[in-house]
Design an enzyme around this catalytic site. Structure first.
Site, PDB file in Angstrom:
ATOM      1  N   ILE A  83      -8.278  21.960  -2.506  1.00 52.29           N
ATOM      2  CA  ILE A  83      -7.321  22.843  -2.182  1.00 52.29           C
ATOM      3  C   ILE A  83      -7.866  24.171  -1.550  1.00 52.29           C
ATOM      4  CG2 ILE A  83      -7.342  24.014  -4.535  1.00 52.29           C
ATOM      5  CD1 ILE A  83      -4.421  24.570  -4.242  1.00 52.29           C
ATOM      6  N   GLU A 117     -12.074  19.213 -10.652  1.00 52.86           N
ATOM      7  CA  GLU A 117     -13.424  19.908 -10.712  1.00 52.86           C
ATOM      8  C   GLU A 117     -13.667  20.930  -9.878  1.00 52.86           C
ATOM      9  OE1 GLU A 117     -13.400  15.307 -11.655  1.00 52.86           O
ATOM     10  OE2 GLU A 117     -13.195  16.659  -9.705  1.00 52.86           O
ATOM     11  N   ASN A 122     -18.041  29.318  -9.098  1.00 56.61           N
ATOM     12  CA  ASN A 122     -16.851  29.836  -8.431  1.00 56.61           C
ATOM     13  C   ASN A 122     -16.005  30.373  -9.326  1.00 56.61           C
ATOM     14  OD1 ASN A 122     -14.616  30.197  -6.749  1.00 56.61           O
ATOM     15  ND2 ASN A 122     -14.504  28.056  -5.878  1.00 56.61           N
ATOM     16  N   TYR A 129      -7.284  28.948 -11.701  1.00 51.35           N
ATOM     17  CA  TYR A 129      -7.017  27.975 -12.473  1.00 51.35           C
ATOM     18  C   TYR A 129      -6.424  28.239 -13.905  1.00 51.35           C
ATOM     19  CZ  TYR A 129      -8.389  25.066  -8.571  1.00 51.35           C
ATOM     20  OH  TYR A 129      -8.926  24.413  -7.187  1.00 51.35           O
TER      21      TYR A 129
END
Length: 185
Positions: A83, A117, A122, A129
């Site tokens: 994404i 994952e 990051n 998330y």
């Protein structure tokens, strides 16, 4: 040049935002976004393969591709593969809307969870998330290739709500159960 425009900042304002399935004509633009946002980007071949073996959607803003999401249905799960959003639209809820699209579509399936994952380094993505209901579920050692060496991948998952058909059947059952109870009085 399209990529020079992508690198410049832009505000959403009254821009027209729409979502649609990705097609092969989008790969040039999707690969460009991937190259701008990922240290070790997918190749164009990876994106062509994703069109054949996965589900893929793009977001267009004023008719131009500015983000994408790629995912697979695996048994009773959804695996979020990739994404990304064009740099000038990061932090403007485009990523959230792409992720929400995947979750909303899952309501018509019998999928129990979505997992992914993400690179341990990051932190921006990990925070994104977590804000969207994902929890850490494990680590894949040396999962990501770097220009020099490898990096662990953090496994994250989100449990999904029941499919719409189950909720509908549940409500129909409750209705008839209550109706029968009422008539027995």
């Amino acid at each position: 040049n399209y990529w020079k425009i992508l690198k410049r900042g832009n505000k959403l304002g009254k821009m027209k935002i729409s979502f649609r399935p990705m097609n092969k004509n989008d790969i040039y633009y999707v690969h460009g976004i991937e190259s701008l946002t990922n240290e070790t980007p997918w190749s164009e071949t990876n994106f062509y393969d994703a069109l054949r073996f996965s589900k893929a959607d793009v977001v267009t803003i004023d008719g131009k591709v500015n983000g994408y999401v790629i995912y697979q249905y695996v048994m009773d799960e959804i695996h979020l593969l990739n994404i990304s959003v064009a740099p000038q639209f990061i932090g403007k809820s485009i990523g959230y809307q792409l992720l929400k699209r995947v979750v909303d579509q899952s309501k018509y399936t019998f999928k129990k969870r979505i997992f992914l994952e993400v690179r341990e380094s990051n932190q921006r993505a990990i925070k994104f998330y977590r804000r969207n209901g994902f929890q850490e579920a494990g680590v894949r050692k040396n999962y990501y290739k770097l220009n020099f060496g490898r990096e662990d991948g953090l496994i994250m998952q989100k449990n999904l709500s029941k499919p719409v058909i189950i909720l509908l059947l549940d409500n129909v059952f409750k209705f008839f159960f209550n109706l029968a109870r009422f008539r027995l009085r």
